[in-house]
Design a protein around this motif. Structure first.
Motif, PDB file in Angstrom:
ATOM      1  N   GLN A 212       0.916  -1.189  -0.102  1.00 41.15           N
ATOM      2  CA  GLN A 212      -0.033  -0.003  -0.015  1.00 41.15           C
ATOM      3  C   GLN A 212       1.007   1.414   0.120  1.00 41.15           C
ATOM      4  N   THR A 213       0.506   2.108  -0.908  1.00 41.56           N
ATOM      5  CA  THR A 213       1.253   3.502  -0.900  1.00 41.56           C
ATOM      6  C   THR A 213       0.075   4.692  -0.970  1.00 41.56           C
ATOM      7  N   PRO A 214       0.648   6.028  -0.540  1.00 37.96           N
ATOM      8  CA  PRO A 214      -0.466   7.010  -0.509  1.00 37.96           C
ATOM      9  C   PRO A 214      -1.156   6.977  -2.076  1.00 37.96           C
ATOM     10  N   SER A 215      -0.382   6.732  -3.226  1.00 36.32           N
ATOM     11  CA  SER A 215      -1.212   6.738  -4.508  1.00 36.32           C
ATOM     12  C   SER A 215      -0.726   5.684  -5.353  1.00 36.32           C
ATOM     13  N   VAL A 216      -2.023   5.055  -5.608  1.00 32.86           N
ATOM     14  CA  VAL A 216      -1.447   3.852  -6.488  1.00 32.86           C
ATOM     15  C   VAL A 216      -2.244   4.078  -8.071  1.00 32.86           C
ATOM     16  N   ASN A 217      -1.439   3.772  -8.925  1.00 33.03           N
ATOM     17  CA  ASN A 217      -2.202   3.888 -10.184  1.00 33.03           C
ATOM     18  C   ASN A 217      -1.673   2.748 -11.319  1.00 33.03           C
ATOM     19  N   VAL A 218      -2.390   1.788 -11.417  1.00 33.61           N
ATOM     20  CA  VAL A 218      -1.929   0.582 -12.115  1.00 33.61           C
ATOM     21  C   VAL A 218      -2.821   0.259 -13.439  1.00 33.61           C
ATOM     22  N   GLY A 219      -2.214  -0.662 -14.141  1.00 37.44           N
ATOM     23  CA  GLY A 219      -2.891  -0.929 -15.407  1.00 37.44           C
ATOM     24  C   GLY A 219      -2.692  -2.347 -15.763  1.00 37.44           C
TER      25      GLY A 219
END
Length: 322
Positions: A212-219
């Motif tokens: 877990q990180t403050p902002s996660v953006n994956v595809g």
């Protein structure tokens, strides 16, 4: 010698002298129709009574399967394997011109294999005049990936994303991408399950587990190598909020109430002002004009018809109605 069956014809193949083999490749989508080319290289007219045409599968290490055939003197082509009955066709008119191509309808994943076209001439003592191998590659488009993101932070400080895509062919490659810098995430972070469904197509489910990180953006990317196709769906971690299910905090929830109170007060004030203005306008339109010389004695009384003032009357008195 007259051959009456594909089985007897097949026994002759081992005794015939080999010729140069032509290799070709064809691609087709599942459910489509395809033509496997087998054409005599020179312009020539053929007598159907002089031809033996034979199409079979040619997979190393497996028994050959008869797809369809034409034997000299027969009025139509025959079929051996039930999988190709009503699906494989030779054109008699085309064969007269040296075109022995196989027309295969309603392609399935099971059709992905090597097909061998063999042509012999009876007048040349069954000399093989054509030997073509066509490799058929079958493909099907995968559905657009559906990514399910975690609804909130987990207790073990890990996030789990699930990517699903179905009804594709051949077996896909699955990648997870860090959209922050477009780098590929380590494959050890994902667990892929690929299975064949009832249609013989592939379904894939990929589970990504990351810290877990403050902002996660994956595809999630599903690659179909044969079609040179990449299908990508982007997903972000759900924002961590406090309050109701829709992310409205307590202070935000009270704001509309306060705004409603202020708006109501403004409306009431506006009505009061409007009534006061209207009352003043009615008074001015119905009250008699005042004598400047006696303005000190004027009284704000109303009449409902024209009045006459008697100069000899006492100040402020009215003489009556006309």
């Amino acid at each position: 010698m007259r051959l009456t069956s594909a089985g007897m014809f097949l026994l002759l193949f081992s005794a015939l002298q080999a010729t140069d083999v032509q290799e070709k490749e064809v691609r087709a989508l599942v459910g489509s129709d395809v033509e496997l080319s087998c054409i005599f290289p020179e312009r020539h007219s053929f007598d159907l009574n002089d031809l033996y045409v034979y199409w079979q599968t040619s997979v190393v290490g497996t028994p050959k399967t008869v797809v369809t055939y034409y034997l000299s003197g027969n009025s139509s082509a025959g079929h051996e394997d039930n999988r190709y009955r009503d699906r494989a066709r030779l054109s008699l008119e085309s064969m007269k011109r040296g075109d022995f191509s196989l027309h295969l309808h309603n392609i399935t994943p099971q059709d992905e294999q090597r097909f061998n076209c063999l042509v012999f001439r009876k007048s040349l003592e069954l000399e093989k005049i054509l030997d073509v191998v066509v490799t058929l590659h079958v493909a099907a488009n995968y559905s657009m990936p559906v990514v399910r993101a975690p609804s909130g932070p987990s207790e073990n400080e890990e996030l789990t994303f699930t990517c699903t895509s179905v009804n594709g062919y051949p077996r896909p490659n699955v990648y997870w991408i860090n959209r922050t810098d477009n780098s590929l995430l380590n494959e050890t972070l994902q667990n892929n399950t690929v299975s064949l469904n009832a249609q013989g197509l592939y379904d894939v489910v990929s589970v990504l587990t990351i810290r877990q990180t403050p902002s996660v953006n994956v595809g999630c990317c599903i690659e179909n190598v044969l079609l040179h196709q990449n299908l990508t769906t982007i997903s972000t971690q759900a924002e961590t909020v406090t309050g109701t299910e829709y992310g409205i905090t307590e202070s935000q929830a009270d704001a509309p109430k306060k705004q409603g109170v202020v708006l109501s007060a403004l409306i009431v004030l506006g009505v009061v002002v409007a009534v006061a203005v209207a009352t003043g306008w009615v008074c001015r339109s119905r009250c008699p004009p005042r004598d400047p010389r006696r303005s000190w004695a004027a009284r704000p009384e109303q009449t409902f018809s024209s009045t006459v003032s008697d100069e000899n009357s006492p100040p402020g008195a009215w003489t009556g109605f006309l």
